[in-house]
Scaffold this motif. Structure first.
Motif, PDB file in Angstrom:
ATOM      1  N   GLN A 411      86.444 -81.624  14.759  1.00  0.00           N
ATOM      2  CA  GLN A 411      85.906 -81.682  15.995  1.00  0.00           C
ATOM      3  C   GLN A 411      86.514 -82.613  16.613  1.00  0.00           C
ATOM      4  O   GLN A 411      86.735 -82.952  17.743  1.00  0.00           O
ATOM      5  CB  GLN A 411      84.682 -82.377  15.961  1.00  0.00           C
ATOM      6  N   SER A 412      86.996 -83.758  15.988  1.00  0.00           N
ATOM      7  CA  SER A 412      88.231 -84.057  16.433  1.00  0.00           C
ATOM      8  C   SER A 412      89.057 -83.905  16.824  1.00  0.00           C
ATOM      9  O   SER A 412      89.534 -83.726  17.997  1.00  0.00           O
ATOM     10  CB  SER A 412      88.444 -85.394  15.343  1.00  0.00           C
ATOM     11  N   ALA A 413      89.964 -82.978  16.399  1.00  0.00           N
ATOM     12  CA  ALA A 413      90.931 -81.788  17.065  1.00  0.00           C
ATOM     13  C   ALA A 413      90.696 -81.357  18.194  1.00  0.00           C
ATOM     14  O   ALA A 413      91.760 -80.887  19.555  1.00  0.00           O
ATOM     15  CB  ALA A 413      91.593 -81.033  16.204  1.00  0.00           C
ATOM     16  N   LEU A 414      89.548 -80.978  18.479  1.00  0.00           N
ATOM     17  CA  LEU A 414      89.300 -80.128  19.503  1.00  0.00           C
ATOM     18  C   LEU A 414      88.664 -81.138  20.643  1.00  0.00           C
ATOM     19  O   LEU A 414      88.447 -80.458  21.792  1.00  0.00           O
ATOM     20  CB  LEU A 414      87.632 -79.325  18.872  1.00  0.00           C
ATOM     21  N   THR A 415      88.858 -82.582  20.311  1.00  0.00           N
ATOM     22  CA  THR A 415      88.132 -83.315  21.587  1.00  0.00           C
ATOM     23  C   THR A 415      89.385 -84.390  21.836  1.00  0.00           C
ATOM     24  O   THR A 415      89.451 -85.451  22.198  1.00  0.00           O
ATOM     25  CB  THR A 415      86.973 -84.448  20.943  1.00  0.00           C
ATOM     26  N   GLY A 416      90.647 -83.960  22.169  1.00  0.00           N
ATOM     27  CA  GLY A 416      91.917 -84.373  22.343  1.00  0.00           C
ATOM     28  C   GLY A 416      92.006 -85.121  21.268  1.00  0.00           C
ATOM     29  O   GLY A 416      93.161 -86.447  21.601  1.00  0.00           O
ATOM     30  N   HIS A 417      92.081 -85.521  19.998  1.00  0.00           N
ATOM     31  CA  HIS A 417      92.615 -86.365  19.485  1.00  0.00           C
ATOM     32  C   HIS A 417      93.680 -85.422  18.397  1.00  0.00           C
ATOM     33  O   HIS A 417      93.323 -84.592  17.919  1.00  0.00           O
ATOM     34  CB  HIS A 417      91.995 -86.780  18.246  1.00  0.00           C
ATOM     35  N   LEU A 418      94.981 -85.685  18.553  1.00  0.00           N
ATOM     36  CA  LEU A 418      95.626 -85.185  17.191  1.00  0.00           C
ATOM     37  C   LEU A 418      95.168 -85.582  16.047  1.00  0.00           C
ATOM     38  O   LEU A 418      95.292 -86.852  15.420  1.00  0.00           O
ATOM     39  CB  LEU A 418      97.041 -85.748  17.601  1.00  0.00           C
ATOM     40  N   VAL A 419      95.014 -84.548  14.673  1.00  0.00           N
ATOM     41  CA  VAL A 419      94.324 -85.270  13.381  1.00  0.00           C
ATOM     42  C   VAL A 419      95.664 -85.047  12.626  1.00  0.00           C
ATOM     43  O   VAL A 419      95.177 -83.564  12.455  1.00  0.00           O
ATOM     44  CB  VAL A 419      92.791 -84.411  13.083  1.00  0.00           C
ATOM     45  N   LEU A 420      96.041 -85.274  12.022  1.00  0.00           N
ATOM     46  CA  LEU A 420      97.332 -85.172  10.427  1.00  0.00           C
ATOM     47  C   LEU A 420      96.342 -85.670   9.353  1.00  0.00           C
ATOM     48  O   LEU A 420      95.745 -86.405   9.525  1.00  0.00           O
ATOM     49  CB  LEU A 420      98.340 -86.270  10.222  1.00  0.00           C
ATOM     50  N   THR A 421      96.792 -84.633   8.552  1.00  0.00           N
ATOM     51  CA  THR A 421      95.744 -84.846   7.226  1.00  0.00           C
ATOM     52  C   THR A 421      95.910 -83.418   6.491  1.00  0.00           C
ATOM     53  O   THR A 421      97.446 -82.517   6.196  1.00  0.00           O
ATOM     54  CB  THR A 421      94.128 -84.120   7.368  1.00  0.00           C
TER      55      THR A 421
END
Length: 570
Positions: A411-421
């Motif tokens: 959900q974070s990646a879908l709402t405009g954030h770049l998520v590295l994991t």
């Protein structure tokens, strides 16, 4: 001994004596002094020592040879050997003594050793580093077994409480301060492991005592065997005390952590205790923050060892404005280091970067880093929810372990954030199954996902002892190579003092990359067979980990045995 071939003409004996004397007085190596004289190839110390040995008809030996001999410590005690930088050993195939020195012209040293032996001595030459490596091995063995014959100290409740209070100030610089054999042995094991660059320490209980192994460059290496069941139990108890675990509980697994310091260097250690048929086993994970910088220099992607084509893709994925980059691989494959390198390069001061990690392995200036604390209720999922209220631009999640964390990350990646994991999986395609198994909606997942990066670390051939090698029929068969498919510059390490006799020195990273496009997204949403997804990905340029490893082997950078150890032949 191999026959020495003259590659160039050395100075005569008188000139060599002057060179060695000058090098000794200036604290330099003889090879560097010879290089100043313009002797071709003199920058290679091993070439020089072989040539000098041939001139004076002296045997030239390496660490592997010395380890095959029995040390004559009654003739030359270890302390004196370390101070004078020479050793005396019993010849393996004769009832005679051999003294090994680094300088053939140090007459005072040779006369001194001869006077100690009071018997005929055969002198041999070795590089100073080979002698030092051999002495380190002797030192480790002597230190680990020092005092083991004494009765362990009484570990009453008051003693346990005293140890617990002192755990925070445990220092490797005080190896010999404690009179307790168990405490001394634990400190010795930790010191040796850090000195060897081990990532994990395995302490395994046996019917007669315990066995200690270090994981170095991803491979377990036997360090020492300790006799005495009682001492083994005290060692486990000591570890429990410093990690604040229940020393009376021996029937269930326990996890804890503690810290040691050495020369202003703080090292985090994660302890896992597991019951076994012979008592309890312990595994200690070494989290040395400074070692990461010492290994890679700066935390840039260029320092990690990937090929340039893979790095270009990784940089592109790390610089996307939003979406998710998943890095996968087994424990110890360098996933977190890769993410640190990516964060270091994209951190320009104009974006808010927040990480949540377990543990924080390296401090990144200007980045908000949150350590997971499950005892206090701070999990990945709870921390990630709070991070979203802290106005981040880029988020790093140390590991996706459960459905809740995966859902929030998507959900974070879908709402405009770049998520590295990171996530644990064998390859890029297995990651798809992991998220489906966690119950993540396939459409949301592939919409958020920019790419998946799988990586492994392979040991590379030692540059000092690797020689050309032609793979045999059995090697080709085990590696899945067609008969006669041996084109390339294959090499294998013979083992020397520089690589501790393993034939490998250092590791190199390889990567498998899956870039998501519309065709792959549709296949994943439709839950197409994995074979169809693989064929489509390979047609679009995805190279498997196995192919990347084989390319290294054909260039002579690693061996087929290492390729088979790290990657799957499928």
């Amino acid at each position: 001994m191999a026959t020495v071939k003259r590659a160039y003409a050395l100075p005569d004996a008188a000139a060599l004596r002057q060179v060695y004397g000058q090098a000794r007085s200036q604290g330099r190596s003889a090879s560097s002094a010879l290089a100043d004289l313009g002797v071709p190839g003199a920058s290679d110390a091993r070439v020089v020592i072989q040539q000098v040995g041939a001139v004076f008809n002296m045997q030239v030996v390496e660490t592997a040879y010395l380890l095959s001999c029995t040390p004559a410590l009654t003739v030359l005690p270890l302390g004196l050997a370390m101070r004078r930088h020479c050793v005396v050993v019993h010849l393996p195939d004769a009832d005679a003594l051999q003294a090994v020195v680094a300088d053939p012209f140090d007459a005072d040293l040779m006369a001194w050793v001869q006077s100690l032996a009071q018997a005929p001595l055969r002198f041999a030459l070795a590089l100073q580093e080979d002698i030092a490596a051999y002495l380190v091995k002797l030192e480790e063995s002597a230190r680990a077994t020092d005092g083991l014959g004494q009765n362990p100290d009484d570990t009453s409740v008051s003693d346990a409480q005293r140890d617990k209070r002192a755990a925070s100030s445990l220092s490797l610089s005080a190896l010999g301060d404690s009179a307790s054999p168990a405490v001394k042995l634990v400190n010795s094991i930790l010191y040796d492991a850090l000195k060897a660059g081990a990532s994990d320490i395995h302490i395994e209980s046996t019917a007669s005592g315990m066995s200690v192994k270090f994981r170095i460059d991803g491979v377990l290496d036997h360090a020492l065997t300790v006799q005495g069941v009682e001492l083994a139990e005290y060692v486990i108890s000591r570890l429990k005390v410093v990690a604040e675990l229940d020393i009376s509980e021996r029937r269930v697994p326990q996890d804890g952590s503690f810290m040691v310091s050495d020369a202003d260097r703080d090292i985090d250690l994660r302890l896992s205790i597991m019951p076994s048929i012979h008592g309890e086993d312990a595994v200690i994970r070494v989290l040395d923050k400074r070692a990461m910088i010492e290994t890679y220099g700066s935390l840039s992607l260029d320092a990690l060892g990937f090929d340039q084509a893979s790095l270009a893709v990784l940089r592109r994925l790390a610089q996307e404005p939003y979406g998710m980059l998943l890095v996968t691989g087994p424990t110890g494959s360098g996933k977190t280091t890769t993410l640190y390198g990516a964060l270091t390069e994209i951190h320009d001061g104009r974006s808010k970067i927040i990480t949540i990690e377990d543990p924080v392995e390296y401090q990144l200036p200007g980045v908000l880093q949150i350590p997971v604390n499950e005892k206090k209720g701070l999990t990945f999922a709870k921390g990630l929810r709070s991070i979203l209220r802290h106005d981040p631009d880029k988020i790093m999640v140390g590991e996706i372990r459960d459905n809740e964390t995966a859902e929030i990350a998507v959900q974070s990646a879908l709402t405009g954030h770049l998520v590295l994991t990171t996530v644990h999986a064998n390859n890029v395609f297995d990651v798809l199954g992991r998220f489906v198994h966690m119950g993540i909606d396939p459409y949301s997942f592939v919409s958020a996902l920019n790419g998946i990066w799988a990586q492994r670390l392979l040991r590379v051939n030692c540059p000092h002892c690797s020689v050309p090698h032609t793979p045999g029929a059995q090697e080709c068969e085990s590696a899945g190579l067609a008969a006669g498919d041996t084109s390339g510059q294959w090499k294998v390490g013979r083992g020397c003092g520089d690589c501790r006799g393993t034939g490998y020195k250092g590791r190199r990273a390889i990567a498998e990359i899956l870039l998501l496009n519309d065709e792959l997204r549709e296949l994943i949403i439709e839950k197409a067979p994995i074979r169809k997804i693989k064929d489509t990905a390979h047609r679009q340029g995805t190279r498997s980990l196995r192919d990347a490893a084989m390319a290294l082997a054909r260039r002579g950078e690693t061996t087929l045995a290492e390729v088979n150890r790290v990657t799957l032949n499928a």
